[in-house]
Design a protein around this motif. Sequence first.
Motif, short mmCIF file in Angstrom:
data_model
loop_
_atom_site.label_atom_id
_atom_site.label_comp_id
_atom_site.label_asym_id
_atom_site.label_seq_id
_atom_site.Cartn_x
_atom_site.Cartn_y
_atom_site.Cartn_z
N LYS A 1 -12.48 21.90 -17.31
CA LYS A 1 -11.84 22.20 -18.56
C LYS A 1 -11.49 23.19 -18.10
N ASN A 2 -10.90 23.43 -16.73
CA ASN A 2 -9.67 24.35 -16.42
C ASN A 2 -8.34 23.88 -15.90
N SER A 3 -8.56 22.44 -16.12
CA SER A 3 -7.51 21.35 -15.63
C SER A 3 -6.51 21.14 -15.78
N TYR A 4 -5.57 22.11 -17.08
CA TYR A 4 -5.12 21.46 -17.82
C TYR A 4 -4.31 21.89 -17.30
N TRP A 5 -3.59 22.84 -16.48
CA TRP A 5 -2.49 22.77 -15.47
C TRP A 5 -1.81 21.97 -14.36
N PHE A 6 -2.73 21.92 -13.84
CA PHE A 6 -3.49 20.31 -12.64
C PHE A 6 -3.11 19.09 -12.70
N ILE A 7 -3.53 18.67 -14.37
CA ILE A 7 -3.57 17.39 -14.89
C ILE A 7 -2.50 17.19 -15.47
N SER A 8 -1.54 18.02 -16.36
CA SER A 8 -0.20 18.43 -16.60
C SER A 8 1.00 17.32 -16.49
N PRO A 9 0.63 16.96 -15.22
CA PRO A 9 2.21 16.42 -14.65
C PRO A 9 2.38 14.89 -15.75
N GLY A 10 0.76 14.55 -15.62
CA GLY A 10 0.18 13.01 -16.08
C GLY A 10 0.87 13.05 -17.40
N TRP B 1 0.23 -1.16 -0.22
CA TRP B 1 -0.26 0.13 -0.11
C TRP B 1 0.88 1.66 0.19
N LEU B 2 1.83 1.31 0.96
CA LEU B 2 2.86 2.38 0.51
C LEU B 2 3.99 1.92 -0.46
N LYS B 3 4.08 1.35 -1.31
CA LYS B 3 4.16 1.47 -3.11
C LYS B 3 3.23 1.84 -3.79
N ILE B 4 2.55 1.76 -3.40
CA ILE B 4 1.28 2.66 -4.53
C ILE B 4 1.20 4.11 -3.74
N ALA B 5 0.67 3.84 -2.45
CA ALA B 5 0.31 5.97 -1.92
C ALA B 5 1.12 6.42 -2.76
N LEU B 6 2.38 6.12 -1.97
CA LEU B 6 3.64 7.41 -2.47
C LEU B 6 4.14 7.98 -3.52
N PRO B 7 3.89 7.05 -4.59
CA PRO B 7 4.04 7.43 -6.58
C PRO B 7 2.98 9.08 -6.32
N LEU B 8 1.52 7.83 -6.04
CA LEU B 8 0.31 8.55 -5.95
C LEU B 8 0.23 10.30 -5.90
N LEU B 9 1.34 10.26 -4.00
CA LEU B 9 1.25 11.09 -3.46
C LEU B 9 2.13 12.33 -4.35
N ILE B 10 3.38 11.71 -4.64
CA ILE B 10 4.22 12.39 -4.81
C ILE B 10 4.11 12.97 -6.53
N LEU B 11 2.75 12.48 -7.35
CA LEU B 11 2.39 12.57 -8.65
C LEU B 11 1.21 13.82 -8.60
N ALA B 12 0.56 13.57 -7.12
CA ALA B 12 -0.34 14.58 -6.77
C ALA B 12 0.64 16.64 -6.16
N ALA B 13 1.36 15.71 -5.48
CA ALA B 13 2.69 16.85 -5.46
C ALA B 13 2.72 17.71 -6.63
N LEU B 14 3.06 16.98 -7.26
CA LEU B 14 3.43 17.59 -8.97
C LEU B 14 2.51 18.33 -9.36
N CYS B 15 1.44 18.09 -8.90
CA CYS B 15 0.11 18.47 -9.35
C CYS B 15 -0.05 19.36 -8.65
N VAL B 16 0.10 19.55 -7.99
CA VAL B 16 -0.15 20.45 -7.52
C VAL B 16 0.53 22.08 -7.43
N TYR B 17 1.97 21.59 -7.50
CA TYR B 17 3.43 22.65 -8.11
C TYR B 17 2.80 23.25 -9.57
N SER B 18 2.19 22.08 -10.39
CA SER B 18 1.83 22.74 -11.82
C SER B 18 0.85 23.68 -12.11
N GLY B 19 -0.39 22.98 -11.22
CA GLY B 19 -1.20 24.47 -10.88
C GLY B 19 -1.67 25.86 -10.50
#
Lengths: 158, 156
Positions: free
Chosen positions: B43-52, A15-33
């Motif tokens: 529609k506005n999720s572009y930047w948020f989902i881009s890392p995917g 579960w940690l091996k699943i959760a950790l990459p997902l958490l990192i990805l979520a953090a990257l999404c927040v950073y990108s957002g």
Amino acid sequence: MGDRLSILFSDKLRWLKIALPLLILAALCVYSGIKGPELAPHFSDYLKDPDRFDGTQFMVQFTMVKEIKGPERFVVADLNGRRIDVVGSIPSGSEECFISFEAIFKAPGYLILQKPWHIYSKDRLKLYVSAIALLGVMAFFLRRFRFNLRRFCFEARR
Amino acid sequence: MPDLMTHVLSGNLVRRPHRYRELFFVGLALPDLLGRMPMIFHKNSYWFISPGHTPIGVLLMAYAISFLFKPAIRTTVFKNLLLGASLHLFEDLLQRHITDAYYWFFPFTWKSFEIPLFWPDQSIYFIPFLLVAAGIIQIVRLRRKRRRVADGRRGS
């Protein structure tokens, strides 16, 4: 190498091996957002203070042609539906198509079309075709695998 | 991005993995499933989902997805997903955009580059040719398989 790989993919701490990459990805999404919109200025930001941004050249993306008012003027809208007039010529019949272009912002609130620009005229067709392909991939996958809810994993069908 | 049909059909033109090739095709769709499809619903999720839709995002997701399979096949699942997603990202690299579109080295840099051969919406023109090519390749593969089975029977 093989041992290291088997540790990486073993059931230990699954579960940690699943959760950790997902958490990192979520953090990257927040950073990108947060950071992403700063990289791409938007005409709605300029409309708040038109005089300050008068003459600013920038790239316009994620906008749709809403109306062609004449040979030298059309209207685009962003994803939130905010509209702005654009001075420039595009082919007729481009309504409801996405457009990306370089533009100069002018006070009190219009754009001057610059080169390069591109109208994504086949975008809707692309979406339908992609949906068919996605259904095909899903069918191909589910023909081979089924989900075992008790073990919470996909198992190959016999 | 080219349409998913182009991505999936082009997956038929390359040498596909022998075991669990279904995951290779899932991998071909994976970057768009993560980094583009949510835009249909928000529609506005572009930047948020881009890392995917970046190599690091695909790598992380492929690793997490592999744990939805039995331990014995996880490395194969992971490799096949990555192979498919790599081909997808390579094809995306061949497109031209006016603005930056793909952040290959995210989160280390926002610099973007591409080999501008065609516009994203022009990919659908390739579909008829890809369909024919995939059909021919499939026929050749089937014939080879039949010949191998026939040779095996004769040998035994």
